[in-house]
Design a protein around this motif. Structure first.
Motif, mmCIF file in Angstrom:
data_model
loop_
_atom_site.group_PDB
_atom_site.id
_atom_site.type_symbol
_atom_site.label_atom_id
_atom_site.label_comp_id
_atom_site.label_asym_id
_atom_site.label_seq_id
_atom_site.Cartn_x
_atom_site.Cartn_y
_atom_site.Cartn_z
ATOM 1 N N SER A 6 0.954 -1.219 -0.105
ATOM 2 C CA SER A 6 0.058 -0.084 0.175
ATOM 3 C C SER A 6 0.727 1.270 -0.056
ATOM 4 N N PHE A 7 2.028 1.341 0.387
ATOM 5 C CA PHE A 7 3.132 2.447 0.420
ATOM 6 C C PHE A 7 3.643 2.432 -0.814
ATOM 7 N N LEU A 8 3.673 1.720 -1.479
ATOM 8 C CA LEU A 8 4.698 1.685 -2.830
ATOM 9 C C LEU A 8 4.319 2.526 -3.746
ATOM 10 N N SER A 9 3.044 2.474 -4.282
ATOM 11 C CA SER A 9 2.403 3.450 -5.164
ATOM 12 C C SER A 9 2.580 4.705 -5.034
ATOM 13 N N GLU A 10 2.733 5.415 -3.795
ATOM 14 C CA GLU A 10 2.833 6.590 -3.466
ATOM 15 C C GLU A 10 4.451 6.727 -3.805
ATOM 16 N N GLU A 11 5.333 5.937 -3.489
ATOM 17 C CA GLU A 11 6.679 6.247 -3.483
ATOM 18 C C GLU A 11 7.122 6.146 -5.083
ATOM 19 N N LEU A 12 6.429 5.381 -5.795
ATOM 20 C CA LEU A 12 6.520 5.180 -7.164
ATOM 21 C C LEU A 12 6.329 6.530 -7.789
ATOM 22 N N GLY A 13 4.964 7.299 -7.246
ATOM 23 C CA GLY A 13 4.765 8.529 -7.885
ATOM 24 C C GLY A 13 5.712 9.678 -7.627
ATOM 25 N N PHE A 14 6.338 9.569 -6.359
ATOM 26 C CA PHE A 14 7.369 10.311 -6.038
ATOM 27 C C PHE A 14 8.572 10.159 -6.956
ATOM 28 N N ILE A 15 9.056 9.006 -7.393
ATOM 29 C CA ILE A 15 10.216 8.722 -8.003
ATOM 30 C C ILE A 15 9.684 9.316 -9.411
ATOM 31 N N SER A 16 8.569 9.000 -10.049
ATOM 32 C CA SER A 16 8.281 9.372 -11.297
ATOM 33 C C SER A 16 8.169 10.992 -11.615
ATOM 34 N N LYS A 17 7.477 11.773 -10.634
ATOM 35 C CA LYS A 17 7.548 12.848 -10.711
ATOM 36 C C LYS A 17 8.980 13.631 -10.485
ATOM 37 N N SER A 18 9.672 13.177 -9.856
ATOM 38 C CA SER A 18 10.894 13.741 -9.416
ATOM 39 C C SER A 18 11.851 13.380 -10.609
ATOM 40 N N ALA A 19 11.845 12.344 -11.146
ATOM 41 C CA ALA A 19 12.515 12.168 -12.540
ATOM 42 C C ALA A 19 12.188 12.976 -13.640
ATOM 43 N N GLU A 20 10.842 13.288 -13.755
ATOM 44 C CA GLU A 20 10.348 14.118 -14.717
ATOM 45 C C GLU A 20 10.894 15.514 -14.699
ATOM 46 N N LEU A 21 10.985 15.876 -13.283
ATOM 47 C CA LEU A 21 11.512 17.492 -12.927
ATOM 48 C C LEU A 21 13.063 17.738 -13.321
ATOM 49 N N SER A 22 13.670 16.497 -12.723
ATOM 50 C CA SER A 22 15.075 16.428 -13.114
ATOM 51 C C SER A 22 15.544 16.395 -14.627
ATOM 52 N N PHE A 23 14.855 15.503 -15.273
ATOM 53 C CA PHE A 23 15.095 15.235 -16.754
ATOM 54 C C PHE A 23 14.909 16.659 -17.641
ATOM 55 N N LYS A 24 13.749 17.353 -17.105
ATOM 56 C CA LYS A 24 13.568 18.397 -17.708
ATOM 57 C C LYS A 24 14.339 19.568 -17.396
ATOM 58 N N ARG A 25 14.957 19.721 -16.247
ATOM 59 C CA ARG A 25 15.931 20.590 -15.881
ATOM 60 C C ARG A 25 17.255 20.462 -16.547
ATOM 61 N N VAL A 81 11.391 15.889 -5.780
ATOM 62 C CA VAL A 81 12.377 16.746 -5.566
ATOM 63 C C VAL A 81 13.306 16.600 -7.105
ATOM 64 N N ALA A 82 13.816 17.731 -7.303
ATOM 65 C CA ALA A 82 14.582 17.886 -8.537
ATOM 66 C C ALA A 82 16.278 18.252 -8.500
ATOM 67 N N LEU A 83 17.035 17.140 -8.668
ATOM 68 C CA LEU A 83 18.249 17.333 -8.506
ATOM 69 C C LEU A 83 18.927 18.552 -8.939
ATOM 70 N N ASP A 84 19.984 18.902 -8.366
ATOM 71 C CA ASP A 84 20.870 20.155 -8.738
ATOM 72 C C ASP A 84 21.877 19.682 -9.756
ATOM 73 N N GLU A 85 22.215 18.330 -9.975
ATOM 74 C CA GLU A 85 23.160 18.045 -10.991
ATOM 75 C C GLU A 85 23.024 16.632 -11.258
ATOM 76 N N ILE A 86 23.447 16.270 -12.565
ATOM 77 C CA ILE A 86 23.395 14.920 -12.754
ATOM 78 C C ILE A 86 24.567 14.064 -12.081
ATOM 79 N N PRO A 87 24.009 13.011 -11.503
ATOM 80 C CA PRO A 87 25.325 12.178 -10.825
ATOM 81 C C PRO A 87 26.354 11.724 -11.879
#
Length: 448
Positions: free
Chosen positions: A103-122, A142-148
């Protein structure tokens, strides 16, 4: 237990598809697979043949990515797995832990997906972005500040061309976002999904008889694959959750079982279903190298060597100057004669590369390592325990025929095991000789 009807269908699987994952078996098994592994229906066959129930204990001492442990878990059979390859050990550990609340996993997947989208676009990385409305997550992205990036030491041990720059950047961004998740078990689940993405989608790696480099993919969409794969994993967890952990995976060297298993298991293992490496020129660490390095399981050449030193000696890339496994089979004339034949062929063919000079040593060290394994295993077996070893005959060394099951049976017999049978599992096509050679199951019984 497996029904008689299921057993019949297993027996009737055609040779060409015998080693392939059947659709009905894909849940959990398909999360991440080792290309050189065997299929779940083989485990089903021998659990049934040996009449193993939830009152028994099963061990897979070369468990790879967990085919035997997962199948035992599905049947509620207590089991243990031992694996020296760190990536495979991680995969087996994640695949056999059903304690995560889905039950906790879908929310975390949403977090990963949205964060990845923000970072990719940045960073102006294009991808097929999913619809945000598909996810219900109250967790702030979260949107990463730099590409690892990978370290120079890590880059050195990834074979050239195994992944292109943009796919690598996307994968490293996803990895960094996943690492923001606090719960370790949830983090590990999505890391395994990322491992599958690296192999199946992002990388340029192909698997035939050998691992090879495919044509480079300058860029590739990865988010929808990751989300789809992760969603399937979440669904599998929901369907198979049984509330208790009956599997333990150990990162260790199966040539010394006492260093891997607790002494409380002495005399209690009722069944072995496993497939050790075969004596050939397949570097088993190369098959998982890309994801192992990207995910941080191997940091540099020193760690790679350390891992190889814990593996059964089976190829020229994990033979070391101080190896002494061959000493344990020097009295076996069949093994010695075979090794001598390989060395004589090398000399007659004027082959003098460093790898080729090791071929005869591989044979000696391989069977010496299996001698150590079988000897150290014996105290942990219950009286009349049944063992099934899936091993393939080989012709990798100057086309010299190696009857692996026969020689392994000879080693086992010298240690007091009873050979019940050598059953043909399937035939494989050997590219070096254009011939089909046997892959057998050596069936042993423990005797006191």
């Amino acid at each position: 237990m497996i029904s008689a009807n299921t057993q019949t269908s297993i027996t009737n699987i055609e040779n060409g598809t015998k080693n392939k994952l059947q659709t009905a078996d894909s849940p959990i098994h398909s999360w991440y697979q080792f290309v050189l592994g065997y299929p779940p229906h083989l485990v089903q066959q021998y659990l049934s043949k040996f009449e193993i129930t939830r009152h028994n204990i099963v061990l897979d001492p070369f468990c790879g990515t967990g085919t035997t442990p997962v199948e035992c878990m599905k049947c509620h059979i207590p089991n243990y797995g031992i694996e020296a390859n760190r990536m495979a050990f991680f995969a087996s550990t994640v695949k056999t832990d059903l304690s995560i609340d889905p039950s906790f996993l879908s929310e975390e997947l949403g977090f990963i997906s949205k964060s990845a989208e923000l970072s990719f676009k940045r960073f102006k990385l294009n991808d097929s972005f999913p619809l945000i409305s598909e996810f219900d997550s109250n967790k702030k992205p979260v949107a990463l500040d730099e590409i690892p990036s990978l370290t120079p030491e890590q880059i050195k041990i990834i074979p050239a061309g195994f992944i292109s720059d943009k796919p690598l950047q996307k994968v490293l961004i996803l990895k960094a976002i996943i690492n923001e998740i606090e719960d370790k078990k949830i983090r590990n689940l999505f890391t395994l999904s990322l491992a599958s993405l690296i192999v199946r989608r992002a990388g340029n790696v192909g698997f035939g008889p050998e691992v090879y480099r495919k044509p480079a993919k300058p860029d590739v969409d990865i988010l929808n694959y990751f989300i789809s794969n992760s969603n399937q994993m979440i669904q599998d967890l929901a369907n198979f959750k049984n509330g208790r952990n009956i599997t333990q995976i150990i990162n260790g060297d199966s040539r010394n079982i006492a260093n891997c298993l607790d002494s409380t298991l002495l005399g209690k293992i009722d069944c072995i279903i496993t497939s050790p490496p075969y004596p050939n020129e397949k570097d088993y660490t190369r098959s998982t190298r890309l994801e192992s390095v990207i995910l941080g399981f191997i940091q540099d050449k020193k760690e790679l060597r350390s891992m190889k030193e814990n593996l059964l000696r089976s190829n020229s890339r994990n033979i070391f100057i101080n190896d002494k496994d061959s000493e344990y089979v020097k009295e076996f004339s069949s093994i010695g004669n075979l090794a001598n034949e390989i060395e004589e062929k090398r000399i007659s063919l004027n082959k003098d590369s460093g790898f080729e000079k090791m071929y005869h040593k591989i044979v000696r060290h391989y069977f010496g390592g299996m001698y150590l394994h079988l000897k150290s295993l014996k105290p942990f077996l219950s009286p009349n325990a049944k063992l099934a070893y899936v091993v393939g005959d080989q012709m990798s060394f100057f086309q010299t025929y190696i009857p692996t099951a026969d020689l392994l049976g000879e080693v086992a017999k010298s240690l007091g095991y009873h050979i019940i049978d050598i059953e043909l599992w399937r035939t494989r096509y050997a590219t070096a000789t254009s011939r089909r050679i046997n892959e057998n199951v050596l069936i042993l019984e423990n005797t006191r």
